[in-house]
Design a protein around this motif. Structure first.
Motif, PDB file in Angstrom:
ATOM      1  N   CYS A 198       0.470   0.975  -5.078  1.00  0.00           N
ATOM      2  CA  CYS A 198       0.657  -0.404  -6.240  1.00  0.00           C
ATOM      3  C   CYS A 198      -0.595  -1.312  -5.607  1.00  0.00           C
ATOM      4  O   CYS A 198      -0.888  -1.460  -4.435  1.00  0.00           O
ATOM      5  CB  CYS A 198       1.940  -0.835  -6.055  1.00  0.00           C
ATOM      6  SG  CYS A 198       3.288   0.236  -6.891  1.00  0.00           S
ATOM      7  N   LEU A 215       5.292   0.139  -3.708  1.00  0.00           N
ATOM      8  CA  LEU A 215       5.773  -0.850  -4.576  1.00  0.00           C
ATOM      9  C   LEU A 215       6.723  -2.224  -3.847  1.00  0.00           C
ATOM     10  O   LEU A 215       6.340  -3.239  -4.257  1.00  0.00           O
ATOM     11  CB  LEU A 215       6.832  -0.095  -5.376  1.00  0.00           C
ATOM     12  CG  LEU A 215       7.458  -1.029  -6.467  1.00  0.00           C
ATOM     13  CD1 LEU A 215       6.569  -1.883  -7.442  1.00  0.00           C
ATOM     14  CD2 LEU A 215       8.650  -0.100  -7.424  1.00  0.00           C
ATOM     15  N   TYR A 265       8.156  -7.411 -11.876  1.00  0.00           N
ATOM     16  CA  TYR A 265       6.430  -7.004 -11.561  1.00  0.00           C
ATOM     17  C   TYR A 265       5.549  -8.261 -11.690  1.00  0.00           C
ATOM     18  O   TYR A 265       4.480  -7.764 -11.921  1.00  0.00           O
ATOM     19  CB  TYR A 265       6.275  -5.904 -12.725  1.00  0.00           C
ATOM     20  CG  TYR A 265       7.150  -4.673 -12.335  1.00  0.00           C
ATOM     21  CD1 TYR A 265       6.564  -3.701 -11.274  1.00  0.00           C
ATOM     22  CD2 TYR A 265       8.069  -4.316 -13.110  1.00  0.00           C
ATOM     23  CE1 TYR A 265       7.250  -2.564 -10.983  1.00  0.00           C
ATOM     24  CE2 TYR A 265       8.864  -3.195 -12.429  1.00  0.00           C
ATOM     25  CZ  TYR A 265       8.331  -2.253 -11.514  1.00  0.00           C
ATOM     26  OH  TYR A 265       8.973  -1.099 -11.305  1.00  0.00           O
ATOM     27  N   GLN A 313       0.707  -0.261 -10.646  1.00  0.00           N
ATOM     28  CA  GLN A 313       0.733   0.967 -10.027  1.00  0.00           C
ATOM     29  C   GLN A 313      -0.555   1.850 -10.687  1.00  0.00           C
ATOM     30  O   GLN A 313      -0.896   1.985 -11.664  1.00  0.00           O
ATOM     31  CB  GLN A 313       1.859   2.001 -10.432  1.00  0.00           C
ATOM     32  CG  GLN A 313       2.037   3.065  -9.527  1.00  0.00           C
ATOM     33  CD  GLN A 313       3.343   3.771  -9.421  1.00  0.00           C
ATOM     34  OE1 GLN A 313       3.826   3.683 -10.551  1.00  0.00           O
ATOM     35  NE2 GLN A 313       3.720   4.406  -8.392  1.00  0.00           N
TER      36      GLN A 313
END
Length: 169
Positions: free
Chosen positions: A91, A112, A145, A162
């Protein structure tokens, strides 16, 4: 693996940058040209300008496309391309700001969780630096996000994206 990350932002969608991964720089540059050509075809344009700018930091190219409609309203799209080393599934925590210019920065490449933590830490620091109340939903917006802070002068935003090798263009 080495890839080229194309970041773009236009004057209508400050909170919605676009990101794309390319195997070759030439493919990223072709995408820029196609986007500019599409914008030209789909808009009533009185004047336009494309400016290639010597990039700063780790951005390898920057293109600013500015055009005016027949009502003399200015519109723009900013493109920046980064050459990065990344593994499938990694990511990125991306930062960009808008209003007083537009720039993108890669703050973190990792898992992440690492990128989400980077986004949260950086967003909290910006809020602190600008003395912004994080409970004020008109100025401060954070979710899983992305994040956005309205400093009064401009928006400072983060996105966690990502990389999937299968999606390289």
């Amino acid at each position: 693996m080495k890839v080229y990350l194309l970041c773009s932002l236009n004057d209508k969608d400050y909170m919605d940058p676009e990101f794309g991964f390319f195997k070759y720089f030439e493919d990223a540059h072709r995408c820029i040209k196609e986007t500019i050509a599409e914008s030209t075809m789909n808009n009533d344009i009185s004047d336009k300008e494309v400016e290639y700018i010597i990039p700063l930091g780790n951005c390898i190219t920057r293109v600013e496309y500015t055009f005016y409609d027949y009502d003399d309203n200015e519109h723009f799209i900013v493109f920046e391309v980064f050459e990065i080393e990344i593994s499938d599934g990694d990511c990125l925590c991306m930062f960009h700001h808008a209003y007083n210019g537009v720039n993108f920065y890669i703050e973190k490449i990792g898992t992440l969780e690492e990128c989400q933590n980077q986004m949260l830490d950086a967003t909290a620091k910006i809020a602190n630096d600008y003395d912004i109340d994080i409970t004020d939903v008109d100025l401060f917006d954070v979710n899983e996000y992305d994040s956005c802070i309205d400093t009064g002068d401009e928006w400072k935003m983060h996105n966690v994206i990502q990389f999937n090798e299968s999606e390289i263009k």
